[in-house]
Structure formats: structure tokens, C-alpha cells
Design an enzyme around this catalytic site. Structure first.
Site, PDB file in Angstrom:
ATOM      1  N   GLY A 148       1.996 -12.013  10.063  1.00 51.76           N
ATOM      2  CA  GLY A 148       1.104 -10.855   9.580  1.00 51.76           C
ATOM      3  C   GLY A 148       0.940  -9.580  10.437  1.00 51.76           C
ATOM      4  N   CYS A 149       0.316  -8.611  10.017  1.00 48.90           N
ATOM      5  CA  CYS A 149       0.123  -7.351  10.726  1.00 48.90           C
ATOM      6  C   CYS A 149      -0.615  -7.748  12.000  1.00 48.90           C
ATOM      7  CB  CYS A 149      -0.122  -6.351  10.077  1.00 48.90           C
ATOM      8  SG  CYS A 149      -1.426  -6.464   8.758  1.00 48.90           S
ATOM      9  N   TYR A 150      -1.849  -8.200  11.602  1.00 52.30           N
ATOM     10  CA  TYR A 150      -3.008  -8.633  12.551  1.00 52.30           C
ATOM     11  C   TYR A 150      -2.317  -9.442  13.635  1.00 52.30           C
ATOM     12  CZ  TYR A 150      -7.012  -6.418  10.061  1.00 52.30           C
ATOM     13  OH  TYR A 150      -7.939  -5.441   9.685  1.00 52.30           O
ATOM     14  N   THR A 152       0.724 -10.285  14.699  1.00 53.03           N
ATOM     15  CA  THR A 152       1.324  -9.710  15.639  1.00 53.03           C
ATOM     16  C   THR A 152       0.914  -9.088  16.829  1.00 53.03           C
ATOM     17  OG1 THR A 152       3.109  -9.371  13.855  1.00 53.03           O
ATOM     18  CG2 THR A 152       3.169  -7.910  15.916  1.00 53.03           C
ATOM     19  N   GLU A 313      -0.498  -0.767  16.995  1.00 57.27           N
ATOM     20  CA  GLU A 313       0.941  -0.917  16.118  1.00 57.27           C
ATOM     21  C   GLU A 313       0.638  -0.288  14.956  1.00 57.27           C
ATOM     22  OE1 GLU A 313       1.721  -5.306  15.704  1.00 57.27           O
ATOM     23  OE2 GLU A 313       0.307  -5.016  13.683  1.00 57.27           O
TER      24      GLU A 313
END
Length: 347
Positions: A148-150, A152, A313
């Protein structure tokens, strides 16, 4: 050329995949699916792709996904695991941007995503698609579960501290204070992402527990080789894209003289998509917008025992589609940066 199919190309991660793959020198976009938009030219939905993508959306049955070399799933949770077995049997690589192949514990998956896992055997062989941590396993993978984005931002932010032979920080009290733009919630219509709801507002959510917590703890414990405790609080901020994670770790007395700037620079040496900035820097989300770059900066307020790690990011690129393309490059033996060296967009 790598023949690429995309399942579920009408959301934000789907269009981001299209943007990246359409300009990739080793990719032939072969199919993009949507049952609702069957027959609609992709460029009619996404005018930014006019002149770059000539495909039309089609149903999965028409798309001949079995003839692709790799298929990306930019779909809701549960879709990839329903189709993965057939694709793998046809020799197709699978890269899932949702959560179907992230959590190794099926009970944890069912708890956080509210559905049974339909192919635990395939889950067992799936590789977690964080290249800076799992590069060698990704090379041999048939199926990738992208982070997931968080997660990462949190895992790469904490990784150098946890990857040492002995603890440097109190690993039971790690804290992640994370903020995301509204595109992280997807393109579906929901009240909390309406302009009148999200603009001029800033709020925490998921404080009792967020589905990215078990995924992140699983990854951090794999890096450390020991149990890790994490408090994770996500926030929604009034911007379209980007993640800013402020991470906190308390130093152990024996680690007070460690050069943490050198530790991070050495750990990420040679990584094209992780930028360890000069000590005391304040990375901004706009410095990574539309790029696959993640930037990290370290602070030690007052020279004390609290280490503060700032991580930024783009949630749709390094946090999703770009990371998927990075994994694809590794799987097919290409230079990892192929098609991903976009300069961030300013202003």
C-alpha cells in the site's frame, strides 16, 4: 516487447499505470478492462492520454488477458484473487495493486478486508513487491502483491534502523504520523472526498486501527527479524496526491553515538528511487509529485534521543503504479529505472 494487460483501468491507479506504460519503451499495451465502459476509447475518459493510448475498454472476456505477458490489477480488493489462478496457469505474471496478496496470514486478511481469501495456496508463493527490500525474490516471482501507499513510506523510512544486527531504537514504540492526499481514497464517489468536505480541512482517521497497519508490521518484522510494535495514525489532507509520513523512534542508550545520516545513506546507496537528503532537510510532497522517487530526511531535535524521519512520496506512483512498473522491470530483466525516470512536476 512485454505485452501488458490492465484489469480495472478506470480509477486513479489505472490511469497512472496507463500514463507510465504508454511511454515505456519495452511495453506493448494490449488490453484494458472495464465492464461498465466496454467499447469506450480510453482517451475519451482520460483526455490526457489522447495521442498516447489508442485502446478501448473491453470486458475481461474480450480482452484475451491469457495472451499477455503480465497483467496488472488496479481493482478493488478481492478481484485479483478470483482471476489469478487462471492467468498463472497460462504463464502470465500477475501484479496486484490491491491487498489480495499482501498479508500472509489469511485470518488477518479476512479480519481487515471482510472477505475470505479464495486462493491461500497462491498467496503462499506471492512476493511482496517492495523492490528495495525484496528485489531478489521479485526477480523470480510469478505473482506480486504490491505494498500500500502508506506502508511503502513507513517501511522504507524505518528499514535502515531495523535491518541492523542489533536494535538501535526501542522497536516496540515506533510511531508513524502519516498524511495523504484524497486520491489515496480512489476515484469512487464518497462523501468524505467531496470538495466541500475535504477542502479547507485536515483530519485523522482509522486511529483505532487501519488495514495498512498489519501489512506494515508484517513488513517491518520481516526486515528486523524480530517483533516490532507500531502506532500508525493516518490523516487526510486537502491535496490531490502525495504522502508525507513523519516517523518517530526512540534511541537506545548504546546507539546514541551512531551516525544515522551515514547509516541511511549507506543502506540506500545505489537505490535510484530513494533519495536520502542532507541532514536537517524538510522534503515536500511537491518535490516528488508524479515521480517514482521517495525522499527521506533525518532529524534529531536538540540532539536528544528521539529520531525523526521525514518521508515523502507520490501515493499514485511510488505508492502504487510506479512501484508496479518497477517490479515488472525487475521480473523481465530490464533496467529497474526503465520508463520511470520522470522528473517531479512543479509547481
Amino acid at each position: 516487447m512485454i505485452k501488458v494487460g490492465i484489469v480495472g483501468g478506470t480509477g486513479y491507479t489505472g490511469v497512472e499505470l496507463l500514463r507510465l506504460l504508454a511511454a515505456h519503451p519495452q511495453v506493448q499495451l494490449t488490453a484494458i478492462t472495464s465492464r461498465k465502459e466496454d467499447g469506450m476509447p480510453v482517451a475519451d475518459m482520460f483526455p490526457s492520454l489522447r495521442g498516447h493510448v489508442s485502446l478501448a475498454f473491453s470486458t475481461p472476456e474480450k480482452a484475451k488477458l491469457n495472451e499477455c505477458d503480465v497483467v496488472f490489477f488496479a481493482t478493488p480488493h478481492g478481484v485479483a484473487m478470483a482471476q489469478a489462478r487462471e492467468l498463472l496457469a497460462a504463464g502470465v505474471k500477475v501484479i496486484d495493486l490491491a491487498a489480495d496478496f499482501r498479508l500472509k496470514d489469511t485470518a488477518e486478511f479476512e479480519k481487515w478486508y471482510g472477505m475470505p481469501h479464495s486462493c491461500p495456496d497462491i498467496l503462499g508463493e506471492a512476493v511482496y513487491g517492495l523492490p528495495e527490500i525484496n528485489r531478489e525474490a521479485i526477480r523470480q516471482a510469478r505473482i506480486i502483491g504490491l505494498p500500500g501507499c502508506y506502508p511503502t513510506s513507513m517501511q522504507l523510512g524505518f528499514a535502515p534502523l531495523l535491518a541492523q544486527g542489533k536494535p538501535l531504537v526501542n522497536e516496540s514504540t515506533l510511531i508513524a504520523d502519516c498524511k495523504s492526499g484524497v486520491s489515496g481514497a480512489g476515484r469512487k464517489a464518497e462523501v468524505h472526498t467531496l470538495l466541500a468536505e475535504a477542502a479547507d480541512n485536515f483530519k485523522a482517521y482509522g486511529v483505532k486501527g487501519h488495514r495498512h497497519l498489519p501489512e506494515t508490521v508484517q513488513g517491518l518484522q520481516a526486515i528486523a527479524g524480530r517483533k516490532v510494535g507500531l502506532t500508525f495514525v493516518p490523516h487526510l489532507v486537502p491535496m490531490i496526491r502525495g504522502i508525507h509520513s513523519t516517523l518517530y523512534a526512540t534511541l537506545l542508550p548504546e546507539a546514541r553515538n551512531t551516525d544515522f545520516q551515514a547509516l541511511y545513506e549507506n543502506y540506500f546507496e545505489g537505490e535510484k528511487f530513494v533519495d536520502v537528503m542532507p541532514a536537517g532537510s524538510h522534503p515536500e510532497t511537491r518535490s516528488v509529485r508524479a515521480s517514482n522517487k521517495l525522499r527521506i530526511a533525518l532529524h534529531r531535535p536538540g540532539g536528544g534521543d528521539l529520531l525523526v524521519i521525514l518521508v515523502v512520496e507520490d501515493n499514485l506512483v511510488k505508492g502504487a503504479a510506479g512501484q508496479g512498473v518497477q517490479c515488472m522491470n525487475i521480473i523481465f530483466g530490464l533496467d529497474e529505472t526503465t520508463g520511470l525516470m520522470h522528473i517531479p512536476v512543479l509547481p
